[in-house]
Every structure is written in C-alpha cells, then in structure tokens.
Design a protein around this motif. Structure first.
Motif, PDB file in Angstrom:
ATOM      1  N   PRO A 196      62.752 -24.857  -4.682  1.00 47.26           N
ATOM      2  CA  PRO A 196      63.486 -25.892  -5.205  1.00 47.26           C
ATOM      3  C   PRO A 196      63.893 -25.943  -6.654  1.00 47.26           C
ATOM      4  N   TRP A 197      63.266 -25.378  -7.621  1.00 46.96           N
ATOM      5  CA  TRP A 197      63.485 -25.136  -8.932  1.00 46.96           C
ATOM      6  C   TRP A 197      64.855 -24.385  -9.036  1.00 46.96           C
ATOM      7  N   GLU A 198      64.972 -23.370  -8.488  1.00 45.80           N
ATOM      8  CA  GLU A 198      66.056 -22.518  -8.584  1.00 45.80           C
ATOM      9  C   GLU A 198      67.115 -22.909  -7.873  1.00 45.80           C
ATOM     10  N   ALA A 199      67.163 -24.039  -6.770  1.00 45.38           N
ATOM     11  CA  ALA A 199      68.145 -24.907  -6.397  1.00 45.38           C
ATOM     12  C   ALA A 199      68.411 -25.807  -7.252  1.00 45.38           C
ATOM     13  N   MET A 200      67.819 -26.389  -8.150  1.00 50.10           N
ATOM     14  CA  MET A 200      68.331 -27.400  -8.956  1.00 50.10           C
ATOM     15  C   MET A 200      69.013 -26.760 -10.118  1.00 50.10           C
ATOM     16  N   LYS A 201      68.625 -25.264 -10.312  1.00 55.81           N
ATOM     17  CA  LYS A 201      69.219 -24.622 -11.377  1.00 55.81           C
ATOM     18  C   LYS A 201      70.805 -24.372 -10.775  1.00 55.81           C
ATOM     19  N   ARG A 202      71.024 -23.920  -9.524  1.00 57.00           N
ATOM     20  CA  ARG A 202      72.240 -23.574  -8.770  1.00 57.00           C
ATOM     21  C   ARG A 202      73.146 -25.044  -8.806  1.00 57.00           C
ATOM     22  N   LEU A 255      66.824 -25.578  -1.235  1.00 58.81           N
ATOM     23  CA  LEU A 255      68.085 -26.335  -0.827  1.00 58.81           C
ATOM     24  C   LEU A 255      68.114 -27.363  -1.854  1.00 58.81           C
ATOM     25  N   PHE A 256      69.352 -27.760  -2.310  1.00 56.64           N
ATOM     26  CA  PHE A 256      69.487 -28.931  -2.993  1.00 56.64           C
ATOM     27  C   PHE A 256      70.366 -30.003  -1.901  1.00 56.64           C
ATOM     28  N   ALA A 257      70.272 -31.136  -2.029  1.00 56.71           N
ATOM     29  CA  ALA A 257      71.073 -31.982  -1.156  1.00 56.71           C
ATOM     30  C   ALA A 257      72.535 -32.236  -1.315  1.00 56.71           C
ATOM     31  N   GLY A 258      73.077 -31.710  -0.247  1.00 57.98           N
ATOM     32  CA  GLY A 258      74.451 -31.579  -0.004  1.00 57.98           C
ATOM     33  C   GLY A 258      74.935 -30.128  -0.546  1.00 57.98           C
ATOM     34  N   GLU A 259      73.981 -29.424  -0.361  1.00 57.81           N
ATOM     35  CA  GLU A 259      74.672 -27.824  -1.156  1.00 57.81           C
ATOM     36  C   GLU A 259      75.620 -27.061  -0.168  1.00 57.81           C
ATOM     37  N   GLU A 260      75.208 -27.544   1.130  1.00 50.73           N
ATOM     38  CA  GLU A 260      75.871 -26.796   2.207  1.00 50.73           C
ATOM     39  C   GLU A 260      77.342 -26.946   2.415  1.00 50.73           C
ATOM     40  N   GLY A 261      77.717 -28.419   2.016  1.00 45.82           N
ATOM     41  CA  GLY A 261      79.040 -28.792   2.119  1.00 45.82           C
ATOM     42  C   GLY A 261      79.715 -28.939   0.760  1.00 45.82           C
ATOM     43  N   LEU A 262      78.889 -28.535  -0.246  1.00 38.81           N
ATOM     44  CA  LEU A 262      79.575 -28.546  -1.650  1.00 38.81           C
ATOM     45  C   LEU A 262      80.852 -27.781  -2.227  1.00 38.81           C
ATOM     46  N   ARG A 263      80.610 -26.503  -1.548  1.00 38.22           N
ATOM     47  CA  ARG A 263      81.723 -25.432  -1.552  1.00 38.22           C
ATOM     48  C   ARG A 263      83.058 -26.060  -1.206  1.00 38.22           C
ATOM     49  N   ALA A 264      83.207 -26.629   0.010  1.00 39.21           N
ATOM     50  CA  ALA A 264      84.402 -27.290   0.471  1.00 39.21           C
ATOM     51  C   ALA A 264      84.815 -28.199  -0.320  1.00 39.21           C
ATOM     52  N   ILE A 265      83.963 -29.202  -0.892  1.00 38.01           N
ATOM     53  CA  ILE A 265      84.363 -30.304  -1.672  1.00 38.01           C
ATOM     54  C   ILE A 265      84.866 -29.797  -2.855  1.00 38.01           C
ATOM     55  N   GLY A 295      73.690  -7.234 -16.827  1.00 40.72           N
ATOM     56  CA  GLY A 295      75.151  -7.783 -17.083  1.00 40.72           C
ATOM     57  C   GLY A 295      75.434  -9.045 -16.430  1.00 40.72           C
ATOM     58  N   TYR A 296      75.230  -8.886 -15.109  1.00 42.89           N
ATOM     59  CA  TYR A 296      75.526 -10.142 -14.352  1.00 42.89           C
ATOM     60  C   TYR A 296      74.832 -11.444 -14.715  1.00 42.89           C
ATOM     61  N   ASP A 297      73.480 -11.215 -14.802  1.00 46.94           N
ATOM     62  CA  ASP A 297      72.769 -12.496 -15.243  1.00 46.94           C
ATOM     63  C   ASP A 297      73.284 -12.875 -16.632  1.00 46.94           C
ATOM     64  N   LEU A 298      73.693 -12.005 -17.521  1.00 46.49           N
ATOM     65  CA  LEU A 298      74.461 -12.634 -18.754  1.00 46.49           C
ATOM     66  C   LEU A 298      75.586 -13.419 -18.622  1.00 46.49           C
ATOM     67  N   VAL A 299      76.459 -12.797 -17.661  1.00 48.13           N
ATOM     68  CA  VAL A 299      77.969 -13.366 -17.706  1.00 48.13           C
ATOM     69  C   VAL A 299      77.918 -14.686 -16.580  1.00 48.13           C
ATOM     70  N   ALA A 300      77.323 -14.485 -15.505  1.00 50.82           N
ATOM     71  CA  ALA A 300      77.261 -15.402 -14.368  1.00 50.82           C
ATOM     72  C   ALA A 300      76.322 -16.653 -14.679  1.00 50.82           C
ATOM     73  N   ASN A 301      75.083 -16.522 -15.266  1.00 55.14           N
ATOM     74  CA  ASN A 301      74.074 -17.363 -15.511  1.00 55.14           C
ATOM     75  C   ASN A 301      73.826 -17.753 -17.036  1.00 55.14           C
ATOM     76  N   TYR A 302      73.726 -16.819 -17.840  1.00 54.51           N
ATOM     77  CA  TYR A 302      73.163 -17.218 -19.334  1.00 54.51           C
ATOM     78  C   TYR A 302      74.400 -17.658 -19.980  1.00 54.51           C
ATOM     79  N   HIS A 303      75.457 -16.969 -20.107  1.00 53.06           N
ATOM     80  CA  HIS A 303      76.561 -17.532 -20.853  1.00 53.06           C
ATOM     81  C   HIS A 303      77.305 -18.635 -20.096  1.00 53.06           C
ATOM     82  N   TRP A 304      77.220 -18.423 -18.701  1.00 49.82           N
ATOM     83  CA  TRP A 304      77.994 -19.608 -17.874  1.00 49.82           C
ATOM     84  C   TRP A 304      77.247 -21.033 -18.291  1.00 49.82           C
ATOM     85  N   ASP A 305      76.015 -21.000 -18.475  1.00 45.18           N
ATOM     86  CA  ASP A 305      75.264 -22.156 -18.673  1.00 45.18           C
ATOM     87  C   ASP A 305      75.682 -22.682 -20.275  1.00 45.18           C
TER      88      ASP A 305
END
Length: 316
Positions: free
Chosen positions: A77-83, A152-162, A211-221
């Motif tokens: 759940p915690w990782e889902a909240m981060k997503r 999972l977080f509520a609505g995650e499965e349909g979030l992409r389309a929205i 590198g992916y974690d830096l670009v896609a997570n840390y600096h994205w945040d």
C-alpha cells in the motif's frame, strides 16, 4: 478483570485508547480482530525493535499499537501511495497523519523510540498488520497479494486512460527543435505524463537501475513539488547551439571558404556530429513574479537524431 469493570470491545476496534490492557487480555481474545488506527505518523514514529520494524501509536499511560511495516502488507500500500502521488495526487506529499485498517496479529514488548540510543523503558503493544492505508480526504490503497506490485490505490487501473485523455501533448516528434523539446518537457511534468517526460531525457541518463531511479522517481518528485509549491509556468530564451564534434554545418566560415567536395571530406573526417543546445529558462509564480534566478538547460543531439535533455535535474 471483571472486578475492574474491564470488557473487551466488540466489532472493529475504533476506540483506540486506552488500548486493551495486556494484563487482563490474551492475544487469543484479540487475534485477527480489525482495528482502525487514525493519525498514524510515518516516518516520525517509525522505530526498529527486536521483533521487527514498526510505527508506534500511543503513550505509556494509554497503551500502544505497533503497526508492523517490514512486510508486504505495509510496503505494498505504501508504494501504491507513492505511485499515486507521482501520477495523480501531488497533495499526498502534505499528508501528516495516515489512517490504517489492520488486523491484530500479536503482542510484543518493545522500546517505541526511533533514536538509536534508547532512553525509554520497554512497553507492551498490540501488533497490527496493515490491510489498507488511507490518506484522509484523498485516496485509499490496500494490500493485494495477487497484484504484481502487491498494492493498489483506488482507481489505479483506470487512471491511465483518464490521464491520457487529458494530455495536451501525446508524443515527442523526432524532428522537434531544442525549444520545443523543453516546452514538451515542462508540459509533461505539469500534466504528470512520466512517459513523455522520460522521452525528453537522454536515455543514457537512465539506462542503469540507479539512473532510472534518479530520473523517473527522485528528480521527478522534485519537479512535481516545485511546480506545486514554487512556480506555475516557465518561459524560455532562444537556444544557443554549438557543435562539439564533427563538421559544423552552421559555421559561416566553413560555408564561405570550403567547396562542396571539401565539406563532404570534412564530414567524413569529423565523424558523427555531436551538438549541444543551451537554453535559458525563467520560472514564474502564480502572482506573475519571477521565482529565483534564470537557469540554463543543456540538450544534446547526436548526428541527425532527436534533441534530448541532458540537465534534467536542474530546477526551473
């Protein structure tokens, strides 16, 4: 315990304090009972004990609940909240007190103190294994052992389309100019389009796991936080383009002095052309005031390939 008028609460335990008294209650009487914990502070009340990693809720005079957080029940759940925070609800960054629905699974004796040097005495606490995690007024995430990411977080499965329906820019064309790349880069951040954001960044920057974690997570945040707290829009100056390697097609001197044949020879000798573009940017807050000083972004192009952002980590 009857002589003290002590009874065990029925149903889901929502009256948290005082906790069931361990002197008069056995774990068999509470095991697998549901409890709804509010104002759970993480990571402020996190601590490492002899039997695991927990979040403490309570105090000696009222008793303790220990939320167990070293298993998938919490991490999913915690990782889902981060997503959810990265993809949709930036306000999750401001949540201080979480609500946890969990099951009582054990009782343990620990020192509920985060510091390495413990100064408190041992305390008995009821161990709660999480089932769902709720950010008050925002969203709920839950543990799902069958899910790929265990949460999972509520609505995650349909979030992409929205989200895709609301994107103003869907993709980055190959012939995009440096200025257009930077404008797309900013749009991707503001619209939380991480795929487009990554498409603007030089892939060499995130070809490794770190590198992916830096670009896609840390600096994205960090980019998300800055657009939420500091500025709302960005403007750019005119790009300055320099050839770092290979024949400089933009050189007026080369164009004037060399024949077409000599230019072809120079291209062959110089090898694959490498160019850099430098663009000054200014950030503006909601009141139209410039935030901070102008920053310079660097982009790179190899041969006739696309322009890619190199300094993705620079604040605007």
């Amino acid at each position: 315990r009857e002589q003290y008028g002590y009874t065990i609460p029925q149903g889901i335990i929502t009256k948290l304090f005082p906790t069931p008294d361990w002197r008069y209650t056995t774990i068999d009487e509470l095991k697998d009972r549901y409890v709804l914990l509010t104002d759970v502070r993480y990571p402020e009340r996190q601590f490492f004990g002899s039997s695991g990693e927990y979040i403490a809720l309570g105090k000696p005079s009222e008793g303790y609940w220990f939320v167990k957080i070293d298993g998938r029940d919490w991490l999913g759940p915690w990782e889902a909240m981060k997503r959810c925070r990265r993809e949709a609800i930036t306000a999750l960054e401001d949540v201080e007190g979480w609500t946890v629905l969990g099951k009582i699974t054990a009782i343990t004796n620990e020192v509920p103190q985060a510091e390495e040097v413990k100064t408190m005495p041992f305390q008995w606490g009821w161990v709660v294994t999480p089932i769902a995690l709720h950010a008050p007024g925002l969203v709920t995430a839950w543990y799902d052992p069958g899910a790929e990411k265990s949460g999972l977080f509520a609505g995650e499965e349909g979030l992409r389309a929205i989200k895709e329906a609301g994107y103003t820019v869907k993709a980055l064309p190959a012939d995009t100019t440096p200025l257009q790349v930077m404008e797309t880069f900013v749009t991707a951040i503001k619209e939380k389009n991480k795929e487009l954001y990554l498409a603007c960044v030089d892939p060499a920057r995130y070809k490794t796991g770190q590198g992916y974690d830096l670009v896609a997570n840390y600096h994205w945040d960090l980019h998300q936080m800055r657009f939420r707290e500091h500025y709302v829009t960005v403007t750019f100056g005119e790009p300055r383009i320099e050839t770092n390697k290979g024949f400089d097609e933009r050189s007026k001197a080369m164009d004037y002095f060399l024949t077409a044949e000599q230019k072809d020879t120079a291209r062959q000798i110089g090898g694959t052309r490498v160019e850099y573009a430098y663009i000054d940017c200014k950030a503006w807050d909601e009141n139209g005031r410039q935030y901070g000083s102008p920053k310079e972004y660097q982009l790179k192009r190899v041969g006739d390939g696309p322009w890619m952002v190199e300094t993705y980590d620079v604040p605007f």
